[in-house]
Each structure stands twice: as structure tokens, then as C-alpha cells.
Design an enzyme around this catalytic site. Structure first.
Site, short mmCIF file in Angstrom:
data_model
loop_
_atom_site.label_atom_id
_atom_site.label_comp_id
_atom_site.label_asym_id
_atom_site.label_seq_id
_atom_site.Cartn_x
_atom_site.Cartn_y
_atom_site.Cartn_z
N CYS A 180 7.17 -5.23 15.52
CA CYS A 180 6.86 -4.29 16.59
C CYS A 180 5.43 -4.58 17.05
O CYS A 180 4.55 -4.84 16.24
CB CYS A 180 6.98 -2.85 16.10
SG CYS A 180 8.64 -2.49 15.50
N CYS A 189 6.63 -7.22 7.25
CA CYS A 189 7.84 -6.74 7.93
C CYS A 189 8.26 -7.80 8.93
O CYS A 189 7.43 -8.42 9.59
CB CYS A 189 7.55 -5.43 8.64
SG CYS A 189 9.02 -4.75 9.46
N GLY A 210 6.96 -2.22 5.81
CA GLY A 210 8.32 -2.75 5.69
C GLY A 210 9.38 -1.90 6.34
O GLY A 210 9.14 -0.76 6.73
N GLU A 211 10.57 -2.50 6.47
CA GLU A 211 11.71 -1.82 7.07
C GLU A 211 12.70 -1.50 5.93
O GLU A 211 13.40 -2.39 5.44
CB GLU A 211 12.33 -2.74 8.13
CG GLU A 211 13.67 -2.33 8.69
CD GLU A 211 13.74 -0.86 9.13
OE1 GLU A 211 12.98 -0.45 10.01
OE2 GLU A 211 14.56 -0.12 8.58
N CYS A 232 3.67 8.28 0.80
CA CYS A 232 4.27 7.37 1.78
C CYS A 232 4.39 6.00 1.10
O CYS A 232 3.38 5.37 0.78
CB CYS A 232 3.34 7.33 2.98
SG CYS A 232 3.78 6.13 4.21
N ASN A 292 -2.74 5.01 16.42
CA ASN A 292 -3.84 4.72 15.52
C ASN A 292 -4.29 3.28 15.78
O ASN A 292 -3.50 2.36 15.61
CB ASN A 292 -3.27 4.80 14.10
CG ASN A 292 -4.25 5.35 13.11
OD1 ASN A 292 -5.45 5.41 13.37
ND2 ASN A 292 -3.74 5.76 11.97
N CYS A 336 2.20 -2.67 15.56
CA CYS A 336 2.17 -2.34 14.14
C CYS A 336 1.49 -3.40 13.29
O CYS A 336 1.80 -4.59 13.39
CB CYS A 336 3.61 -2.13 13.66
SG CYS A 336 3.72 -1.82 11.90
N CYS A 357 0.43 2.18 8.81
CA CYS A 357 1.04 1.29 7.85
C CYS A 357 0.55 -0.14 7.97
O CYS A 357 0.39 -0.67 9.05
CB CYS A 357 2.56 1.35 7.95
SG CYS A 357 3.22 0.73 9.48
N SER A 395 12.01 5.50 14.20
CA SER A 395 10.84 5.10 14.98
C SER A 395 11.34 4.74 16.37
O SER A 395 11.78 3.62 16.61
CB SER A 395 10.17 3.88 14.33
OG SER A 395 9.58 4.26 13.11
N LEU A 396 11.29 5.70 17.26
CA LEU A 396 11.88 5.48 18.58
C LEU A 396 10.84 4.84 19.51
O LEU A 396 11.04 3.75 20.02
CB LEU A 396 12.41 6.80 19.14
CG LEU A 396 13.30 6.67 20.37
CD1 LEU A 396 14.58 5.91 20.06
CD2 LEU A 396 13.63 8.04 20.96
N HIS A 397 9.77 5.54 19.76
CA HIS A 397 8.60 5.03 20.48
C HIS A 397 8.87 4.63 21.94
O HIS A 397 7.95 4.24 22.65
CB HIS A 397 7.92 3.86 19.76
CG HIS A 397 7.65 4.12 18.31
ND1 HIS A 397 7.34 5.36 17.79
CD2 HIS A 397 7.66 3.28 17.23
CE1 HIS A 397 7.16 5.27 16.49
NE2 HIS A 397 7.36 4.03 16.11
N SER A 450 12.52 6.19 6.98
CA SER A 450 12.20 5.89 8.38
C SER A 450 12.68 4.48 8.72
O SER A 450 12.48 3.55 7.95
CB SER A 450 10.68 5.99 8.58
OG SER A 450 10.35 5.67 9.90
N GLU A 484 0.82 -1.20 0.00
CA GLU A 484 0.00 0.00 0.00
C GLU A 484 0.85 1.25 0.00
O GLU A 484 2.01 1.25 0.44
CB GLU A 484 -0.95 -0.03 1.19
CG GLU A 484 -0.27 -0.42 2.47
CD GLU A 484 -1.25 -0.70 3.58
OE1 GLU A 484 -2.02 -1.67 3.44
OE2 GLU A 484 -1.24 0.03 4.56
N1 SAH Z 1 9.83 0.09 9.42
C1 SAH Z 1 10.09 1.48 9.35
C2 SAH Z 1 9.26 2.17 8.31
C3 SAH Z 1 7.78 2.10 8.54
S1 SAH Z 1 7.35 3.63 9.11
C4 SAH Z 1 9.90 2.09 10.70
O1 SAH Z 1 9.37 1.43 11.58
O2 SAH Z 1 10.33 3.23 10.88
C5 SAH Z 1 5.80 3.43 9.72
C6 SAH Z 1 5.63 4.34 10.92
O3 SAH Z 1 4.31 4.19 11.40
C7 SAH Z 1 6.59 3.94 12.03
O4 SAH Z 1 7.05 5.05 12.74
C8 SAH Z 1 5.67 3.10 12.87
O5 SAH Z 1 6.17 2.98 14.14
C9 SAH Z 1 4.37 3.86 12.76
N2 SAH Z 1 3.21 3.06 13.14
C10 SAH Z 1 3.05 1.74 13.06
N3 SAH Z 1 1.85 1.38 13.53
C11 SAH Z 1 1.23 2.51 13.91
C12 SAH Z 1 -0.04 2.80 14.49
N4 SAH Z 1 -0.90 1.84 14.73
N5 SAH Z 1 -0.33 4.10 14.77
C13 SAH Z 1 0.55 5.09 14.48
N6 SAH Z 1 1.74 4.86 13.94
C14 SAH Z 1 2.09 3.59 13.66
FE1 SF4 Z 2 8.22 -3.12 10.80
FE2 SF4 Z 2 8.38 -0.48 11.15
FE3 SF4 Z 2 6.09 -1.80 11.68
FE4 SF4 Z 2 8.20 -2.14 13.25
S1 SF4 Z 2 7.05 -0.23 12.95
S2 SF4 Z 2 6.88 -3.80 12.47
S3 SF4 Z 2 9.87 -2.04 11.82
S4 SF4 Z 2 7.05 -1.56 9.70
#
Ligand code: SAH
Ligand code: SF4
Length: 346
Positions: A117, A113, A160-161, A106, A291, A120, A334, A215-217, A192, A85
Site C-alpha cells: 500500500c 508486507c 503484515g497482512e 497491536c 500518520n 504504509c 505500523c 482497511s478500506l481507505h 484487520s 514490532e
Molecule cells: N495489513 C493489514 C493489517 C495491518 S493494519 C491491514 O492493512 O489491514 C495497519 C493499519 O494501519 C491499516 O489500517 C493501515 O492501513 C494503517 N496504516 C498504515 N500506514 C499508516 C499511516 N502512515 N498512518 C495511519 N495509519 C496507517
Molecule cells: Fe500491508 Fe496492511 Fe500496510 Fe497495506 S496497510 S502494506 S496490507 S500492512
């Protein structure tokens, strides 16, 4: 989809003159030919050889969600019937005060992936495969065709990463930024990553001023370990050391992405640690209220808690935005739309 070098090698093997490379690149990336047949100034025999090996539209449009003045999400089918997507985010000046000429896309870099995480949707179904450079670049070309808009801002924040698909990513970046390619300025491209330390160091040597978002979180190992398995491999200190390397080589600020998840990482004590970490890198922080994802129990904190978190960062002198989310209603986080499609197949 081809790079200038690949094309040069290919033409040499076919004993074709070198100027054909310019003609072909022009057809693919400037005139946006959708079939090799259109390339009327090429010999037919060459067109046939190329058509067999390099489909110009490796992705098929399946579904669009959203409308022209909102975030639009495109579900695209690959040749092997898998889905990715791509999300087009228009600037809405009245609401968000952004520059009105901005069209951000995007893009996805992999199907699924492998990093799992916990919050996600992309990780939920596991990893299928890397996207080729052609499949990455085609997302831009196809969405420009479908929407009639020129993409001038690109984020690798789809499924994806991207750093786990390093060589295809670099090849795609070459095509996207090149004069002979899509000509999107490197400063308008953000990669990212969940924090793959060796690849961050390697990407710092990429010869263009692309941007980096992490993506620190979670501001510390304790919090991050709970939600991002990648942190056990590359803990926060190691990650920040790699980011310092990036800072030394690139002349721009890193963005730290931080999803706010209720009861997990959104307490004031997390904000204080994050403020210190961000200040040490002079990084910007992007706060994103979580989200909701079907099948996952995580929730976003209250608006008050989100604002309190942001204020702690601002007071510490850290530049922080609390992202007003676009696309919340169309599964824009995503991997969400693709996951629905995969479930329909079952
Ligand atoms: N794998 C890479 C690229 C994907 S970026 C990465 O993790 O950075 C996708 C972004 O959306 C990341 O920052 C991810 O942490 C964030 N994301 C994933 N699930 C989400 C959700 N449910 N709500 C908000 N952001 C989310
Ligand atoms: Fe993969 Fe990024 Fe989602 Fe983590 S946040 S599962 S690295 S797409």
C-alpha cells in the site's frame, strides 16, 4: 508454543501419558514458564526433547519507546535476526473516555508486507516472511512480562497482512482464545485486513466471534486503486460481497478503517460514497488522520477537513469515530520503528 492437539500427538509419539499435556499447557500459558527446566513435574528426558524443538521465548526484546502511561512500542528480534514490532495502547479515561481496564496490544503477523500500500511503512521494504503461530503468541506473552499488564484486547494491526498468513493466524487464534491457552475473549480480538476476499470468506467460518476490520481507505475503485494495489485483484464490489457473507455468519458489526490523506481520499464526495457503502453493511467507520512516514510524501488533511468528513458520515446515520491518535510521536504507525532499525543495519 504449542496447541493442545499438537501436544497430544507429540506426547503419544514419545509414549508419554496424556495427562502430561495438561501439565505442560499449564506451565506454558498459566504459569508462564520461560524455560522447560522450570517444569519440575516432567521427566528430564521429555523436557530435553521439548526444549530442543520448542523455544519458549522465540522473541528477544530490543527496544521500548514510550512510557507506562502512554502508548508503548516494543521492537522484538526474531531468532533469524529480523525484527517485528508490537504496540501496547493503554486506555486513558481522562482523555479519551474509554474503559480504564483496557490494555490493547497491536500485534504483527508478518515481517514486512507484500501488499505494498502506497502510504504504509510496512510495505516499503517488501515482504520477508510469515510469523509462526509461536511468534505471534509470544508477542503477547513477552509484552505482558515486560509491562506487568494483562493484555485484554488484541488487534492484528501491526506489521503484515494477517490473512496472507492464514493457517498460522488460525493456530495463534486457537491458542489465544482457548481455555487452556491465553483466554482472551474472541470478541476482544480484531483481525484487520486490506481485503483478501477468499480469506475473509474462509475466516467467516472460524468457530469463534472474532471481529473484522477492513482497511478500506478509498470508497470506490478509482480512489482505492491509486493507493492499494490489492484493489486491482479484489475490487470494492467483490470486497463488499465478501463482507456481506461475513455479516451473515457473524453476529457483530464490521469496522471500516479509513485513513484520511490530504488530496487523495478526504474530500466530501468520498465521504458521501463511503456513507452509502458503510450503511449498506451497517458497518462502523474508524477515521484516522494520516500518520506521516519518513520517505513518503503523504500528509493528513486539516482538522477542519477531518471533522467535515466525519460529520457527513454522522449525518447519514453512520456510526463514525475520528480517532484521536495515540503514539503519533513514537512512530506508532505500523512498520515505522522496524524500518528505522533495518536502516540502521545498513
Ligand atoms: N495489513 C493489514 C493489517 C495491518 S493494519 C491491514 O492493512 O489491514 C495497519 C493499519 O494501519 C491499516 O489500517 C493501515 O492501513 C494503517 N496504516 C498504515 N500506514 C499508516 C499511516 N502512515 N498512518 C495511519 N495509519 C496507517
Ligand atoms: Fe500491508 Fe496492511 Fe500496510 Fe497495506 S496497510 S502494506 S496490507 S500492512
Amino acid at each position: 508454543m504449542l496447541t493442545q492437539n499438537q501436544l497430544a500427538g507429540l506426547l503419544e509419539r514419545q509414549q508419554q501419558p496424556a495427562y502430561r499435556a495438561t501439565q505442560i499447557l499449564d506451565w506454558i500459558y498459566k504459569k508462564r514458564a520461560s524455560s522447560w527446566d522450570e517444569m519440575s513435574n516432567l521427566p528430564e528426558s521429555l523436557r530435553e526433547i521439548l526444549a530442543e524443538q520448542y523455544p519458549l521465548r522465540p522473541l528477544k526484546h530490543t527496544l521500548t519507546k514510550g512510557s507506562a502511561d502512554t502508548t508503548r512500542k516494543f521492537l522484538l528480534e526474531l531468532a533469524d535476526k529480523r525484527y517485528v514490532e508490537t504496540v501496547l495502547i493503554p486506555a486513558s479515561p481522562a482523555l479519551y473516555g474509554e474503559k480504564s481496564d483496557r490494555h490493547t496490544l497491536c500485534v504483527s503477523s508478518q515481517v514486512g508486507c507484500a501488499y505494498g500500500c502506497k502510504f504504509c511503512a510496512s510495505g516499503l521494504d517488501g515482504f520477508s516472511r510469515n510469523l509462526t503461530a509461536a511468534e505471534i503468541v509470544s508477542q503477547i506473552i513477552l509484552v505482558e512480562e515486560l509491562s506487568g499488564e494483562k493484555v485484554n484486547n488484541l488487534v492484528f494491526m501491526g506489521m503484515g497482512e494477517p490473512l496472507a498468513n492464514f493457517s498460522n493466524l488460525c493456530e495463534a487464534l486457537e491458542i489465544i482464545t482457548a481455555e487452556w491457552g491465553l483466554q482472551i475473549g474472541a470478541r476482544r480480538i480484531t483481525i484487520s485486513t486490506s481485503g483478501l476476499v477468499p480469506q475473509i470468506k474462509k475466516l467467516a467460518d472460524f468457530p469463534r466471534q472474532i471481529r473484522l476490520a477492513i482497511s478500506l481507505h478509498g470508497p470506490d475503485d478509482e480512489t482505492r486503486d491509486k493507493i492499494m494495489p490489492v484493489n486491482r485483484k479484489f475490487p470494492v464490489d467483490e470486497l463488499f460481497e465478501a463482507l456481506r457473507t461475513w455479516n451473515l455468519k457473524k453476529n457483530q458489526k464490521i469496522t471500516l478503517e479509513y485513513i484520511l490523506i490530504d488530496g487523495v481520499n478526504a474530500e466530501p464526495e468520498h465521504a458521501y460514497i463511503l456513507a452509502k457503502r458503510a450503511a449498506s453493511l451497517k458497518a462502523k467507520v474508524n477515521l484516522i488522520p494520516y500518520n506521516t512516514v519518513d520517505g513518503l510524501e503523504w500528509k493528513r488533511p486539516s482538522d477542519t477537513a477531518c471533522l467535515r468528513f466525519k460529520n457527513i458520515l454522522s449525518k447519514a446515520g453512520v456510526s463514525a469515530t475520528l480517532r484521536l491518535e495515540k503514539g503519533h510521536d513514537i512512530d506508532a504507525a505500523c512498520g515505522q520503528l522496524r524500518l528505522k532499525k533495518e536502516k540502521e543495519k545498513l
